[in-house]
Design a protein around this motif. Structure first.
Motif, PDB file in Angstrom:
ATOM      1  N   ARG A  55      27.013 -12.916  38.338  1.00  0.00           N
ATOM      2  CA  ARG A  55      26.478 -14.227  37.812  1.00  0.00           C
ATOM      3  C   ARG A  55      24.672 -14.352  38.010  1.00  0.00           C
ATOM      4  O   ARG A  55      24.448 -13.542  38.765  1.00  0.00           O
ATOM      5  CB  ARG A  55      27.064 -15.434  38.183  1.00  0.00           C
ATOM      6  CG  ARG A  55      28.482 -15.659  38.505  1.00  0.00           C
ATOM      7  CD  ARG A  55      29.224 -16.731  38.873  1.00  0.00           C
ATOM      8  NE  ARG A  55      30.558 -16.949  39.223  1.00  0.00           N
ATOM      9  CZ  ARG A  55      31.223 -17.907  39.718  1.00  0.00           C
ATOM     10  NH1 ARG A  55      30.597 -18.655  40.380  1.00  0.00           N
ATOM     11  NH2 ARG A  55      32.601 -17.714  39.769  1.00  0.00           N
ATOM     12  N   PRO A 102      34.950  -6.441  28.233  1.00  0.00           N
ATOM     13  CA  PRO A 102      34.071  -5.947  29.353  1.00  0.00           C
ATOM     14  C   PRO A 102      35.126  -5.634  30.252  1.00  0.00           C
ATOM     15  O   PRO A 102      36.464  -6.249  30.642  1.00  0.00           O
ATOM     16  CB  PRO A 102      33.090  -7.203  29.824  1.00  0.00           C
ATOM     17  CG  PRO A 102      33.966  -8.213  29.501  1.00  0.00           C
ATOM     18  CD  PRO A 102      34.614  -8.021  27.857  1.00  0.00           C
ATOM     19  N   ALA A 153      24.970  -8.869  34.410  1.00  0.00           N
ATOM     20  CA  ALA A 153      25.869 -10.141  34.324  1.00  0.00           C
ATOM     21  C   ALA A 153      27.237  -9.852  33.834  1.00  0.00           C
ATOM     22  O   ALA A 153      27.231  -9.307  32.689  1.00  0.00           O
ATOM     23  CB  ALA A 153      25.060 -11.461  33.700  1.00  0.00           C
ATOM     24  N   GLY A 154      28.286 -10.236  34.560  1.00  0.00           N
ATOM     25  CA  GLY A 154      29.457  -9.996  34.178  1.00  0.00           C
ATOM     26  C   GLY A 154      30.114  -8.562  34.531  1.00  0.00           C
ATOM     27  O   GLY A 154      31.282  -8.532  34.260  1.00  0.00           O
ATOM     28  N   ASP A 210      23.839  -9.305  29.612  1.00  0.00           N
ATOM     29  CA  ASP A 210      24.689  -8.343  29.103  1.00  0.00           C
ATOM     30  C   ASP A 210      24.350  -8.318  27.538  1.00  0.00           C
ATOM     31  O   ASP A 210      24.654  -9.422  26.873  1.00  0.00           O
ATOM     32  CB  ASP A 210      26.010  -8.857  29.349  1.00  0.00           C
ATOM     33  CG  ASP A 210      27.034  -7.988  28.448  1.00  0.00           C
ATOM     34  OD1 ASP A 210      26.675  -6.732  28.263  1.00  0.00           O
ATOM     35  OD2 ASP A 210      28.097  -8.267  28.432  1.00  0.00           O
ATOM     36  N   ARG A 230      32.436  -9.602  39.340  1.00  0.00           N
ATOM     37  CA  ARG A 230      31.711 -10.180  38.121  1.00  0.00           C
ATOM     38  C   ARG A 230      30.363 -10.855  38.545  1.00  0.00           C
ATOM     39  O   ARG A 230      30.447 -12.009  38.951  1.00  0.00           O
ATOM     40  CB  ARG A 230      32.341 -11.247  37.264  1.00  0.00           C
ATOM     41  CG  ARG A 230      33.557 -10.301  36.637  1.00  0.00           C
ATOM     42  CD  ARG A 230      34.653 -11.380  35.781  1.00  0.00           C
ATOM     43  NE  ARG A 230      35.518 -10.551  35.272  1.00  0.00           N
ATOM     44  CZ  ARG A 230      36.786 -10.411  35.772  1.00  0.00           C
ATOM     45  NH1 ARG A 230      37.007 -10.685  36.978  1.00  0.00           N
ATOM     46  NH2 ARG A 230      37.844  -9.789  35.296  1.00  0.00           N
TER      47      ARG A 230
END
Length: 635
Positions: free
Chosen positions: A112, A201, A35-36, A145, A110
């Motif tokens: 989710r 990130p 995630a991210g 993450d 990104r």
């Protein structure tokens, strides 16, 4: 036969139809992504009819939506995305990137948590017949993450001296149920761009400025890999760059990664960073980077040694000493940096002598050196065995001492320092980082006045003939104070035979003269050739004799004697005063021996007698035979 052909034709058509069937392909799943961070799903279509540029549509089937289809994005319909993706598509966070007409990839910038599910890639038909596979799907799992990166301290703003050691640390850790690998990379951006301190990130190239260079890394397969740009590979092989992983002391502590540069150079200046990346091995057996973070470590400025290194000598200018006085010269080295980490080679060089015009005369020779291993060695010019010393008195301070300076020691002295930045034990062929010379200090040696003259002559006697002993005398006159000795050398230039050019003599000097023998000031004979027929001795305090035994034609020529005066210093040592005198040349000509003079007449006489006798005998014999023939005819 006809039925066989029909069967073969039907089979061929079936094979062709199968080969030409549309097929859509996606990577094998499930795919685990963080995630991210980005998701990239490549989709390709083959075996299609129609235009080469195909359209692609992506759908998402969320696990919590009961298999309900959600439109993500389409290459042909801008209104295709469903509400959850409309704003993200409009902002470009979700987009399609084409690799070719029949290859495209879905990119989610990104991820989710709600993006987890089964993704379907659908290609609208452009075929005349509806055959084959028009869509493919893959499951994507979105995991949390957990990648963490930090550092204990940043680089200071103070410049680092060339040759100094650089140590950078970076700690990183990741916690994941899935089996993932962690890679660590230390790199530098040229230009010394400003650096922050926070961890952010980013994508694979996010936040990385131009002129990016990877210095060294621990790769995804857990091996140390030096950077390919610049000379990092060579420096890694030479042990100048290293990367070490240190385990955390307590459970839960992050691993510490330590990069060391044994000796930084000006080219190492720039903005340094540490990058941690999380990798996973997909079902398709390919490694995929699923998370990445970069930590800025600060700017490094390396100050070149050329800007700071100083080499000076004490005393300066010009120094005049009396012969036999001690000489002490000090070389001071500053601005090296790195302390004991940089090896130094210190040399004392001398150019010219008082008799050669000071600074401009003579070739520069090495007097002494203190090697990088701390061993002192003397040059050929000043190897006198106990006549001097060279030592390191303190850090950056080196002294040359001559216990009894002689006129031959006159000249311009310079201290030459070679620095091997960051290398304690450089090899014999290792190039120095920088070499710098000091200003010259002129050393003049006063000597007592010496007048010397020499006269060469042939010893009186009968005419010189081949095979005789030739004696040449050299009378030397010396006027000085105190003890003195004379060193006499004989030189010779051969005469070329009449009608022939003189053959070059390899042992001869520039003027064609070659040394024969020397009687040193110590009374020793020194021969310059292997001829044993030459000898030299001293007949009287001022008379020196050269004898050539069994003289031959090649001994004919012009002979010169050269006298040099040696004086005694207050310590009892002998030195060359520089006073020198050369005599006029004496020509040696060898006459033929009596036996040689009688040989030709004897040969001519014997030959003439034989010829006359043969003629007489032949005449008498001829007359007698004619008379005998006439008597026979009368009878």
């Amino acid at each position: 036969m006809e039925s066989w052909r029909t069967t073969a034709f039907i089979f061929l058509q079936w094979v062709l139809q199968y080969v030409e069937c549309r097929e859509v392909s996606l990577p094998s799943g499930p795919l685990y992504r963080v995630a991210g961070f980005p998701l990239s799903l490549p989709c390709s279509v083959s075996g299609y009819e129609g235009p080469r540029t195909q359209d692609f549509e992506w759908f998402l089937y969320r696990e919590d939506a009961g298999g309900r289809q959600i439109g993500v994005i389409s290459t042909r319909d801008r209104g295709f995305p469903y509400a959850p993706f409309q704003s993200r598509v409009r902002l470009g966070e979700v987009r399609v990137e084409r690799d070719s007409g029949d290859r495209a990839r879905l990119v989610v910038q990104r991820l989710r948590a709600e993006d987890q599910g089964r993704y379907e890639c659908y290609t609208p038909s452009t075929d005349t017949r509806y055959q084959g596979n028009y869509s493919a799907s893959v499951i994507v799992k979105v995991i949390p993450d957990t990648l963490q990166i930090s550092h204990s301290r940043s680089l200071s703003s103070q410049p680092l001296m060339e040759g100094s050691e650089l140590q950078l640390t970076c700690s990183a850790a990741v916690e994941s149920v899935q089996h993932t690998h962690l890679s660590i990379t230390f790199g530098v951006r040229g230009g010394g761009a400003g650096a922050g301190t926070g961890a952010t990130p980013g994508a694979a190239n996010g936040g990385q400025g131009h002129n990016l260079r990877e210095v060294i890394s621990i790769g995804r397969e857990l091996g140390v890999v030096p950077g390919r740009s610049g000379d990092y590979e060579r420096r890694y092989k030479d042990g100048e760059i290293s990367l070490e992983k240190r385990r955390g002391i307590a459970e839960g502590d992050r691993d510490l990664y330590v990069m060391k540069m044994a000796a930084v150079a000006p080219r190492d200046s720039g903005s340094y960073f540490c990058e941690a990346a999380q990798w996973i091995l997909d079902p398709g057996r390919g490694w995929e980077r699923i998370a990445q973070r970069t930590m800025e470590l600060g700017n490094l400025t390396v100050q070149p040694l050329a800007d700071t290194l100083t080499v000076t000598t004490t005393p300066r200018g010009e120094v005049t000493l009396s012969a036999g006085s001690p000489l002490s010269l000090t070389c001071e080295v500053g601005g090296v940096g790195g302390g004991a980490r940089s090896a130094l080679l210190v040399q004392w060089m001398r150019r010219g002598t008082a008799g050669e015009g000071g600074a401009g005369g003579g070739a520069e020779v090495e007097v002494a050196r203190l090697g990088t291993d701390g061993v002192v060695s003397w040059g050929d010019d000043t190897s006198r065995g106990g006549g001097g010393s060279m030592e390191k008195e303190a850090e950056g301070r080196y002294t040359l001492r001559l216990f009894s300076a002689h006129p031959a020691d006159s000249g311009v002295y310079r201290c030459v320092v070679s620095v091997f930045a960051g290398r304690r034990n450089p090899g014999p062929s290792s190039p120095a980082t920088i070499t710098q010379r000091s200003e010259g200090v002129t050393i003049n040696l006063k000597t007592k006045e010496v007048l010397v003259s020499s006269v060469a002559e042939l010893a009186r006697g009968p005419l010189l003939k081949r095979g005789n002993t030739v004696s040449l005398l050299c009378n030397v006159s010396v006027v000085t104070t105190g003890p003195s000795r004379v060193e006499v050398q004989w030189l010779m230039k051969r005469d070329a035979p009449e009608g022939e050019e003189e053959a070059p003599d390899e042992a001869a000097e520039g003027d064609g003269r070659r040394p024969l023998v020397m009687l040193t000031y110590e009374g020793l004979s020194r021969f310059y050739s292997n001829r044993s027929e030459v000898s030299v001795d001293r007949l009287a305090p001022t008379c020196y004799r050269l004898r050539i035994h069994g003289a031959r034609l090649e001994d004919q020529g012009h002979y010169v004697c050269v006298a040099e005066v040696w004086g005694q210093d207050p310590h009892g040592g002998w030195y060359n005063t520089g006073a020198r005198a050369e005599s006029d040349s004496v020509r040696v000509y060898l006459y033929a021996r009596a036996t040689d003079l009688l040989l030709i007449p004897l040969v001519v006489g014997v030959s003439s007698a034989l010829f006359v006798g043969v003629v007489i005998i032949a005449t008498v014999t001829c007359c007698f035979m004619n008379r005998l023939a006439r008597q026979r005819s009368q009878k």
